[in-house]
Design a protein around this motif. Sequence first.
Motif, PDB file in Angstrom:
ATOM      1  N   ASP A 148       0.879  -1.170   0.000  1.00  0.00           N
ATOM      2  CA  ASP A 148       0.000   0.000   0.000  1.00  0.00           C
ATOM      3  C   ASP A 148       0.920   1.224   0.000  1.00  0.00           C
ATOM      4  O   ASP A 148       1.460   1.624   1.042  1.00  0.00           O
ATOM      5  CB  ASP A 148      -0.870  -0.029   1.268  1.00  0.00           C
ATOM      6  CG  ASP A 148      -1.834   1.146   1.310  1.00  0.00           C
ATOM      7  OD1 ASP A 148      -2.869   1.036   1.989  1.00  0.00           O
ATOM      8  OD2 ASP A 148      -1.538   2.173   0.646  1.00  0.00           O
ATOM      9  N   MET A 149       1.130   1.794  -1.196  1.00  0.00           N
ATOM     10  CA  MET A 149       2.118   2.859  -1.321  1.00  0.00           C
ATOM     11  C   MET A 149       1.692   4.138  -0.599  1.00  0.00           C
ATOM     12  O   MET A 149       2.516   4.889  -0.077  1.00  0.00           O
ATOM     13  CB  MET A 149       2.361   3.178  -2.798  1.00  0.00           C
ATOM     14  CG  MET A 149       2.534   1.976  -3.665  1.00  0.00           C
ATOM     15  SD  MET A 149       4.185   1.279  -3.526  1.00  0.00           S
ATOM     16  CE  MET A 149       4.095   0.077  -4.841  1.00  0.00           C
ATOM     17  N   GLU A 150       0.377   4.387  -0.575  1.00  0.00           N
ATOM     18  CA  GLU A 150      -0.107   5.575   0.151  1.00  0.00           C
ATOM     19  C   GLU A 150       0.232   5.435   1.633  1.00  0.00           C
ATOM     20  O   GLU A 150       0.714   6.385   2.278  1.00  0.00           O
ATOM     21  CB  GLU A 150      -1.633   5.692  -0.010  1.00  0.00           C
ATOM     22  CG  GLU A 150      -2.057   6.990  -0.673  1.00  0.00           C
ATOM     23  CD  GLU A 150      -3.552   7.091  -0.826  1.00  0.00           C
ATOM     24  OE1 GLU A 150      -4.016   6.721  -1.920  1.00  0.00           O
ATOM     25  OE2 GLU A 150      -4.220   7.479   0.160  1.00  0.00           O
ATOM     26  N   GLU A 151       0.047   4.247   2.150  1.00  0.00           N
ATOM     27  CA  GLU A 151       0.357   3.963   3.567  1.00  0.00           C
ATOM     28  C   GLU A 151       1.842   4.209   3.819  1.00  0.00           C
ATOM     29  O   GLU A 151       2.240   4.763   4.851  1.00  0.00           O
ATOM     30  CB  GLU A 151      -0.008   2.504   3.877  1.00  0.00           C
ATOM     31  CG  GLU A 151      -0.011   2.143   5.344  1.00  0.00           C
ATOM     32  CD  GLU A 151      -0.892   3.087   6.194  1.00  0.00           C
ATOM     33  OE1 GLU A 151      -1.945   3.525   5.705  1.00  0.00           O
ATOM     34  OE2 GLU A 151      -0.468   3.403   7.333  1.00  0.00           O
ATOM     35  N   GLU A 152       2.678   3.837   2.847  1.00  0.00           N
ATOM     36  CA  GLU A 152       4.127   4.062   3.010  1.00  0.00           C
ATOM     37  C   GLU A 152       4.435   5.551   3.124  1.00  0.00           C
ATOM     38  O   GLU A 152       5.249   5.979   3.941  1.00  0.00           O
ATOM     39  CB  GLU A 152       4.884   3.435   1.837  1.00  0.00           C
ATOM     40  CG  GLU A 152       4.820   1.914   1.831  1.00  0.00           C
ATOM     41  CD  GLU A 152       5.294   1.308   0.524  1.00  0.00           C
ATOM     42  OE1 GLU A 152       5.520   0.092   0.469  1.00  0.00           O
ATOM     43  OE2 GLU A 152       5.453   2.078  -0.456  1.00  0.00           O
ATOM     44  N   GLY A 153       3.748   6.368   2.302  1.00  0.00           N
ATOM     45  CA  GLY A 153       3.953   7.822   2.369  1.00  0.00           C
ATOM     46  C   GLY A 153       3.502   8.387   3.708  1.00  0.00           C
ATOM     47  O   GLY A 153       4.172   9.243   4.309  1.00  0.00           O
ATOM     48  N   LYS A 154       2.393   7.869   4.233  1.00  0.00           N
ATOM     49  CA  LYS A 154       1.900   8.314   5.548  1.00  0.00           C
ATOM     50  C   LYS A 154       2.899   7.971   6.648  1.00  0.00           C
ATOM     51  O   LYS A 154       3.203   8.789   7.529  1.00  0.00           O
ATOM     52  CB  LYS A 154       0.546   7.645   5.855  1.00  0.00           C
ATOM     53  CG  LYS A 154      -0.599   8.165   5.013  1.00  0.00           C
ATOM     54  CD  LYS A 154      -1.897   7.443   5.295  1.00  0.00           C
ATOM     55  CE  LYS A 154      -3.008   8.002   4.393  1.00  0.00           C
ATOM     56  NZ  LYS A 154      -4.200   7.128   4.379  1.00  0.00           N
ATOM     57  N   LYS A 155       3.467   6.750   6.564  1.00  0.00           N
ATOM     58  CA  LYS A 155       4.437   6.321   7.580  1.00  0.00           C
ATOM     59  C   LYS A 155       5.682   7.208   7.543  1.00  0.00           C
ATOM     60  O   LYS A 155       6.245   7.567   8.583  1.00  0.00           O
ATOM     61  CB  LYS A 155       4.839   4.862   7.352  1.00  0.00           C
ATOM     62  CG  LYS A 155       3.760   3.834   7.652  1.00  0.00           C
ATOM     63  CD  LYS A 155       4.235   2.440   7.253  1.00  0.00           C
ATOM     64  CE  LYS A 155       3.195   1.358   7.473  1.00  0.00           C
ATOM     65  NZ  LYS A 155       3.663   0.041   6.918  1.00  0.00           N
ATOM     66  N   ALA A 156       6.114   7.586   6.330  1.00  0.00           N
ATOM     67  CA  ALA A 156       7.301   8.442   6.204  1.00  0.00           C
ATOM     68  C   ALA A 156       7.037   9.809   6.843  1.00  0.00           C
ATOM     69  O   ALA A 156       7.869  10.330   7.606  1.00  0.00           O
ATOM     70  CB  ALA A 156       7.665   8.610   4.727  1.00  0.00           C
TER      71      ALA A 156
END
Length: 332
Positions: A148-156
């Motif tokens: 889930d790439m959006e989730e990765e951006g949120k985590k960053a």
Amino acid sequence: MKIKKLFGVLVAATLVAGMFVGCGSQGGDSKTTSSNSSSKKKVIGFAQVGAESGWRTAETESIKEIPKLDTNFDLKFSDGQQKQENQIKAIRSFIAQKVDIIALDPVVETGWDTVLKEAKDAKIPVVIVDRNAKVSDESLITAFLGSDMEEEGKKAAQLVIDKFGKDASLNIAELQGTVGSTAMIGRQKGFNETIKDCPNYKIIKTQTGDFTRAKGKEVMEAFLKSDGDKINVLWSHNDDMAVGAIQAIEEYGKKPGQDIFIVSVDGIKDMFQLMADGKSNGIVECNPLLGPQLLEVSKQILDGKLTDKNIKSKEGVFKQDQAKAELPNRKY
Ligand code: GZL
């Protein structure tokens, strides 16, 4: 005498003819080939993006392992060299070779409808892995397997907020991944949505480094030249561009991980080493080891038992103080 000789020739000719007919029926008899087909290996044709990053190499190696994980499967592999037209050519070649499954890691999200319709017409199921493809007809894609790439951006973004708090004033430089790819679109969306609650977080520089170390270094050099004394945070859509950027920051005379807080996505060994050396501050993991899951999905599809069309990878987040302990566990 003559009759005897003639009889011998006739007998020999009959025997020879019988041999070919037997072979012919072996080769031509649909019953024979179909009964053999169950012992025929299943073939997966995999159209890969390219070899642009450590993450990509790890994904390729994991998927190339499939025939060793299950000897009933063979793999045909194509390196797209980060060009969509090469991946489309590869898919057409897989169709012509009548593979059993087509797996595609799409370099960008759009432009796949025509060739995936050709795969559907050829009755070859398509599994999209890692990055996603946007199609007008959902039936063109049998399953998706990836992060889930959006989730990765949120985590960053959360790593930055955890460090500085929502009220800090920050000038952020962003190294984007390949423009139009799911990884770039999703990570940028997730990060930007999360920092909406931080009124003084400003993205003052943003440009693509195409996921490579060389381009990441080049773009970071330009960022530093124009705004080197303002940038507090580097947000890089993948580790490889961050590796290149860290070289640029050191050559500029600043301390990466101290003067500039750095977060990136993937979780390659080189990045964990840099974080253990204090030169980076946060890594969002993106799992490239998709071979076993692709094999499992392929088996389910071929057995008509696909349970889940949307399989998400499981991933972690790591801060600088965890890097040394995690480094020995890294598989890629
Ligand atoms: C992410 C993958 C991205 C990686 C980069 O799922 O598509 O592409 O983050 C790679 O390293 O180039």
